[in-house]
Motif scaffolding. Structure first.
Motif, PDB file in Angstrom:
ATOM      1  N   ASP A 185      -5.550  -4.641   8.102  1.00 37.41           N
ATOM      2  CA  ASP A 185      -5.631  -6.095   7.970  1.00 37.41           C
ATOM      3  C   ASP A 185      -6.342  -6.740   9.157  1.00 37.41           C
ATOM      4  N   VAL A 186      -7.195  -7.717   8.864  1.00 36.57           N
ATOM      5  CA  VAL A 186      -7.918  -8.422   9.925  1.00 36.57           C
ATOM      6  C   VAL A 186      -7.465  -9.874  10.087  1.00 36.57           C
ATOM      7  N   LEU A 187      -6.690 -10.388   9.133  1.00 40.34           N
ATOM      8  CA  LEU A 187      -6.277 -11.790   9.208  1.00 40.34           C
ATOM      9  C   LEU A 187      -4.985 -12.007  10.001  1.00 40.34           C
ATOM     10  N   HIS A 188      -4.053 -11.080   9.877  1.00 38.58           N
ATOM     11  CA  HIS A 188      -2.782 -11.161  10.605  1.00 38.58           C
ATOM     12  C   HIS A 188      -2.020 -12.454  10.310  1.00 38.58           C
ATOM     13  N   THR A 189      -1.958 -12.818   9.025  1.00 40.49           N
ATOM     14  CA  THR A 189      -1.196 -13.994   8.632  1.00 40.49           C
ATOM     15  C   THR A 189       0.248 -13.599   8.339  1.00 40.49           C
ATOM     16  N   GLU A 190       1.078 -14.582   8.127  1.00 37.28           N
ATOM     17  CA  GLU A 190       2.491 -14.344   7.837  1.00 37.28           C
ATOM     18  C   GLU A 190       2.687 -13.468   6.599  1.00 37.28           C
ATOM     19  N   ARG A 191       1.820 -13.619   5.608  1.00 40.02           N
ATOM     20  CA  ARG A 191       1.986 -12.853   4.373  1.00 40.02           C
ATOM     21  C   ARG A 191       1.199 -11.540   4.350  1.00 40.02           C
ATOM     22  N   SER A 192       0.492 -11.254   5.416  1.00 33.56           N
ATOM     23  CA  SER A 192      -0.324 -10.041   5.479  1.00 33.56           C
ATOM     24  C   SER A 192       0.530  -8.782   5.599  1.00 33.56           C
ATOM     25  N   PHE A 193       0.047  -7.720   4.982  1.00 32.29           N
ATOM     26  CA  PHE A 193       0.561  -6.382   5.240  1.00 32.29           C
ATOM     27  C   PHE A 193      -0.391  -5.757   6.254  1.00 32.29           C
ATOM     28  N   HIS A 194       0.054  -4.754   6.971  1.00 30.61           N
ATOM     29  CA  HIS A 194      -0.769  -4.173   8.032  1.00 30.61           C
ATOM     30  C   HIS A 194      -1.861  -3.238   7.509  1.00 30.61           C
ATOM     31  N   ILE A 195      -1.527  -2.446   6.480  1.00 34.14           N
ATOM     32  CA  ILE A 195      -2.441  -1.404   6.019  1.00 34.14           C
ATOM     33  C   ILE A 195      -2.490  -1.392   4.493  1.00 34.14           C
ATOM     34  N   ALA A 196      -3.687  -1.173   3.958  1.00 34.20           N
ATOM     35  CA  ALA A 196      -3.872  -0.955   2.522  1.00 34.20           C
ATOM     36  C   ALA A 196      -4.402   0.460   2.317  1.00 34.20           C
ATOM     37  N   LEU A 197      -3.804   1.167   1.365  1.00 35.44           N
ATOM     38  CA  LEU A 197      -4.245   2.507   0.983  1.00 35.44           C
ATOM     39  C   LEU A 197      -4.707   2.445  -0.464  1.00 35.44           C
ATOM     40  N   VAL A 198      -5.960   2.847  -0.709  1.00 35.20           N
ATOM     41  CA  VAL A 198      -6.513   2.899  -2.061  1.00 35.20           C
ATOM     42  C   VAL A 198      -6.898   4.346  -2.333  1.00 35.20           C
ATOM     43  N   THR A 199      -6.333   4.915  -3.388  1.00 35.19           N
ATOM     44  CA  THR A 199      -6.645   6.295  -3.759  1.00 35.19           C
ATOM     45  C   THR A 199      -6.963   6.343  -5.252  1.00 35.19           C
ATOM     46  N   LYS A 200      -7.729   7.367  -5.644  1.00 35.10           N
ATOM     47  CA  LYS A 200      -8.111   7.543  -7.053  1.00 35.10           C
ATOM     48  C   LYS A 200      -7.919   8.996  -7.455  1.00 35.10           C
ATOM     49  N   PHE A 201      -7.497   9.143  -8.716  1.00 36.74           N
ATOM     50  CA  PHE A 201      -7.198  10.454  -9.282  1.00 36.74           C
ATOM     51  C   PHE A 201      -7.776  10.529 -10.689  1.00 36.74           C
ATOM     52  N   GLU A 202      -8.120  11.731 -11.127  1.00 40.81           N
ATOM     53  CA  GLU A 202      -8.686  11.920 -12.463  1.00 40.81           C
ATOM     54  C   GLU A 202      -7.673  11.634 -13.574  1.00 40.81           C
ATOM     55  N   SER A 203      -6.380  11.846 -13.301  1.00 38.28           N
ATOM     56  CA  SER A 203      -5.366  11.712 -14.355  1.00 38.28           C
ATOM     57  C   SER A 203      -4.009  11.424 -13.744  1.00 38.28           C
ATOM     58  N   MET A 204      -3.048  11.061 -14.592  1.00 36.41           N
ATOM     59  CA  MET A 204      -1.672  10.877 -14.142  1.00 36.41           C
ATOM     60  C   MET A 204      -1.112  12.197 -13.608  1.00 36.41           C
ATOM     61  N   ALA A 205      -1.486  13.312 -14.243  1.00 30.99           N
ATOM     62  CA  ALA A 205      -1.019  14.619 -13.771  1.00 30.99           C
ATOM     63  C   ALA A 205      -1.496  14.881 -12.347  1.00 30.99           C
ATOM     64  N   ASP A 206      -2.734  14.480 -12.035  1.00 29.17           N
ATOM     65  CA  ASP A 206      -3.256  14.653 -10.679  1.00 29.17           C
ATOM     66  C   ASP A 206      -2.510  13.755  -9.691  1.00 29.17           C
ATOM     67  N   LEU A 207      -2.192  12.525 -10.090  1.00 27.67           N
ATOM     68  CA  LEU A 207      -1.404  11.635  -9.236  1.00 27.67           C
ATOM     69  C   LEU A 207      -0.029  12.240  -8.969  1.00 27.67           C
ATOM     70  N   GLU A 208       0.577  12.794  -9.996  1.00 25.95           N
ATOM     71  CA  GLU A 208       1.891  13.418  -9.842  1.00 25.95           C
ATOM     72  C   GLU A 208       1.814  14.641  -8.924  1.00 25.95           C
ATOM     73  N   ALA A 209       0.746  15.419  -9.024  1.00 26.31           N
ATOM     74  CA  ALA A 209       0.568  16.576  -8.141  1.00 26.31           C
ATOM     75  C   ALA A 209       0.379  16.126  -6.691  1.00 26.31           C
ATOM     76  N   TYR A 210      -0.349  15.049  -6.492  1.00 28.74           N
ATOM     77  CA  TYR A 210      -0.537  14.455  -5.157  1.00 28.74           C
ATOM     78  C   TYR A 210       0.801  14.046  -4.560  1.00 28.74           C
ATOM     79  N   GLN A 211       1.646  13.445  -5.378  1.00 25.30           N
ATOM     80  CA  GLN A 211       2.930  12.943  -4.878  1.00 25.30           C
ATOM     81  C   GLN A 211       3.779  14.044  -4.253  1.00 25.30           C
TER      82      GLN A 211
END
Length: 95
Positions: free
Chosen positions: A43-69
């Motif tokens: 985060d670059v704004l540092h406002t009251e409602r800001s979260f510190h970090i965003a994680l964006v990930t992509k997977f080919e399928s739900m099965a791949d997401l489950e394997a990642y977990q």
């Protein structure tokens, strides 16, 4: 494709702690076959409602997401995040 997004608010929002935690997340890149895309933003704004970090990930399928977990590399990241996060929210959607 499945897009998995998580926002993290950390207990300690210091620049050093946020940078270290962002690096822990980035360190998954190239270590989990099912993880097709990863982006970690601090985060670059540092406002009251800001979260510190965003994680964006992509997977080919739900099965791949489950394997990642349950992947050992991701499990180590989960342990770290459990220690440093105050809160987290996520959304998963087909993209």
């Amino acid at each position: 494709m499945i897009t998995h997004i998580v926002f993290f608010k950390l207990k300690d929002g210091s620049r050093e702690n946020v940078a270290h935690t962002a690096e822990v997340l980035r360190n998954m890149e190239g270590k989990i076959d099912q993880l097709k895309y990863i982006e970690v933003g601090v985060d670059v704004l540092h406002t009251e409602r800001s979260f510190h970090i965003a994680l964006v990930t992509k997977f080919e399928s739900m099965a791949d997401l489950e394997a990642y977990q349950v992947h050992p590399v991701h499990q180590e990241v989960i342990k770290h995040m459990a220690q440093v996060r105050e809160s987290a929210v996520s959304v998963d959607y087909e993209s």
